[in-house]
Write a protein that holds these residues in place. Structure first.
Motif, PDB file in Angstrom:
ATOM      1  N   UNK A   1       0.865  -1.171   0.000  1.00 13.42           N
ATOM      2  CA  UNK A   1       0.000   0.000   0.000  1.00 13.42           C
ATOM      3  C   UNK A   1       0.901   1.220   0.000  1.00 13.42           C
ATOM      4  N   UNK A   2       0.339   2.355  -0.371  1.00 16.23           N
ATOM      5  CA  UNK A   2       1.111   3.585  -0.432  1.00 16.23           C
ATOM      6  C   UNK A   2       0.228   4.723   0.043  1.00 16.23           C
ATOM      7  N   UNK A   3       0.615   5.336   1.147  1.00 16.87           N
ATOM      8  CA  UNK A   3      -0.099   6.481   1.685  1.00 16.87           C
ATOM      9  C   UNK A   3       0.874   7.644   1.757  1.00 16.87           C
ATOM     10  N   UNK A   4       0.531   8.722   1.108  1.00 12.43           N
ATOM     11  CA  UNK A   4       1.365   9.919   1.129  1.00 12.43           C
ATOM     12  C   UNK A   4       0.651  10.938   2.004  1.00 12.43           C
ATOM     13  N   UNK A   5       1.204  11.202   3.183  1.00  7.74           N
ATOM     14  CA  UNK A   5       0.560  12.118   4.123  1.00  7.74           C
ATOM     15  C   UNK A   5       0.787  13.570   3.743  1.00  7.74           C
ATOM     16  N   UNK A   6       1.958  13.898   3.231  1.00  8.56           N
ATOM     17  CA  UNK A   6       2.254  15.259   2.789  1.00  8.56           C
ATOM     18  C   UNK A   6       3.067  15.165   1.507  1.00  8.56           C
ATOM     19  N   UNK A   7       2.555  15.740   0.451  1.00 12.61           N
ATOM     20  CA  UNK A   7       3.255  15.675  -0.835  1.00 12.61           C
ATOM     21  C   UNK A   7       4.496  16.564  -0.796  1.00 12.61           C
ATOM     22  N   UNK A   8       5.653  16.000  -1.139  1.00 12.72           N
ATOM     23  CA  UNK A   8       6.865  16.823  -1.170  1.00 12.72           C
ATOM     24  C   UNK A   8       6.819  17.821  -2.326  1.00 12.72           C
ATOM     25  N   UNK A   9       7.501  18.944  -2.157  1.00 16.78           N
ATOM     26  CA  UNK A   9       7.536  19.948  -3.216  1.00 16.78           C
ATOM     27  C   UNK A   9       8.409  19.480  -4.370  1.00 16.78           C
ATOM     28  N   UNK A  10       7.943  19.663  -5.578  1.00 18.17           N
ATOM     29  CA  UNK A  10       8.673  19.371  -6.815  1.00 18.17           C
ATOM     30  C   UNK A  10       9.169  17.937  -6.895  1.00 18.17           C
ATOM     31  N   UNK A  11       8.498  17.009  -6.213  1.00 22.31           N
ATOM     32  CA  UNK A  11       8.846  15.590  -6.287  1.00 22.31           C
ATOM     33  C   UNK A  11       7.547  14.798  -6.416  1.00 22.31           C
ATOM     34  N   UNK A  12       7.490  13.933  -7.407  1.00 19.00           N
ATOM     35  CA  UNK A  12       6.335  13.057  -7.566  1.00 19.00           C
ATOM     36  C   UNK A  12       6.671  11.707  -6.935  1.00 19.00           C
ATOM     37  N   UNK A  13       5.712  11.146  -6.232  1.00 16.51           N
ATOM     38  CA  UNK A  13       5.867   9.819  -5.649  1.00 16.51           C
ATOM     39  C   UNK A  13       4.849   8.919  -6.339  1.00 16.51           C
ATOM     40  N   UNK A  14       5.343   7.908  -7.059  1.00 15.16           N
ATOM     41  CA  UNK A  14       4.453   7.032  -7.827  1.00 15.16           C
ATOM     42  C   UNK A  14       4.829   5.580  -7.608  1.00 15.16           C
ATOM     43  N   UNK A  15       3.847   4.716  -7.781  1.00 21.24           N
ATOM     44  CA  UNK A  15       4.100   3.276  -7.765  1.00 21.24           C
ATOM     45  C   UNK A  15       4.724   2.880  -9.096  1.00 21.24           C
ATOM     46  N   UNK A  16       5.462   1.777  -9.079  1.00 20.04           N
ATOM     47  CA  UNK A  16       6.097   1.321 -10.313  1.00 20.04           C
ATOM     48  C   UNK A  16       5.083   1.048 -11.416  1.00 20.04           C
ATOM     49  N   UNK A  17       3.905   0.584 -11.042  1.00 22.20           N
ATOM     50  CA  UNK A  17       2.874   0.278 -12.037  1.00 22.20           C
ATOM     51  C   UNK A  17       2.342   1.543 -12.709  1.00 22.20           C
ATOM     52  N   UNK A  18       2.501   2.714 -12.074  1.00 20.86           N
ATOM     53  CA  UNK A  18       2.000   3.976 -12.619  1.00 20.86           C
ATOM     54  C   UNK A  18       3.092   4.819 -13.277  1.00 20.86           C
ATOM     55  N   UNK A  19       4.332   4.353 -13.240  1.00 18.31           N
ATOM     56  CA  UNK A  19       5.439   5.169 -13.742  1.00 18.31           C
ATOM     57  C   UNK A  19       5.278   5.516 -15.212  1.00 18.31           C
ATOM     58  N   UNK A  20       4.977   4.544 -16.052  1.00 19.33           N
ATOM     59  CA  UNK A  20       4.856   4.805 -17.483  1.00 19.33           C
ATOM     60  C   UNK A  20       3.762   5.824 -17.760  1.00 19.33           C
ATOM     61  N   UNK A  21       2.626   5.684 -17.099  1.00 17.48           N
ATOM     62  CA  UNK A  21       1.540   6.658 -17.291  1.00 17.48           C
ATOM     63  C   UNK A  21       1.973   8.042 -16.827  1.00 17.48           C
TER      64      UNK A  21
END
Length: 122
Positions: A12-32
């Protein structure tokens, strides 16, 4: 420009606070994510990077000999086993915290009798 952190096969992946200028993605969503992102490099820059990427010397000073590849695979297998052991250890710790709390409460003179009475129906 945006940095990207790719989490590989998370349960599972829960992002509590999105970092500035950094995207956090699952490997399955990287291509998209890459497809929807705006290009940052021009085609000439991409070509220069690609030509450097195919040269073995780009990635390490002393590329492994073909005979070293089985040893490298063994190292990755050992690393994968260590990660799996760490996941099991983490799960055991997560399960033990409530149990320790319950035992501490049950041993408490003030609460122990009430808890045991409630569980046993006595």
């Amino acid at each position: 420009m945006t940095g990207v952190v790719v989490i590989v096969q998370p349960k599972s992946l829960t992002i509590k606070a999105r970092p500035e200028r950094v995207a956090v993605v699952r490997d399955a969503r990287l291509l998209a994510w890459l497809r929807q992102s705006q290009p940052v490099l021009c085609p000439e820059q991409v070509a220069r990077i690609a030509s450097a990427a195919v040269q073995p010397g780009t990635w390490c000073r002393k590329p492994p000999a073909a005979s070293d590849l089985p040893a490298l695979q063994d190292s990755f297998t050992a690393l994968r086993m260590m990660v799996e052991q760490a996941r099991r250890r983490q799960a055991a710790w997560a399960l033990s915290v409530p149990a320790v709390g319950f035992v501490a409460l049950a041993n408490s003179a003030q609460w122990g009798a009430a808890i045991l009475q409630g569980l046993g129906g006595r």
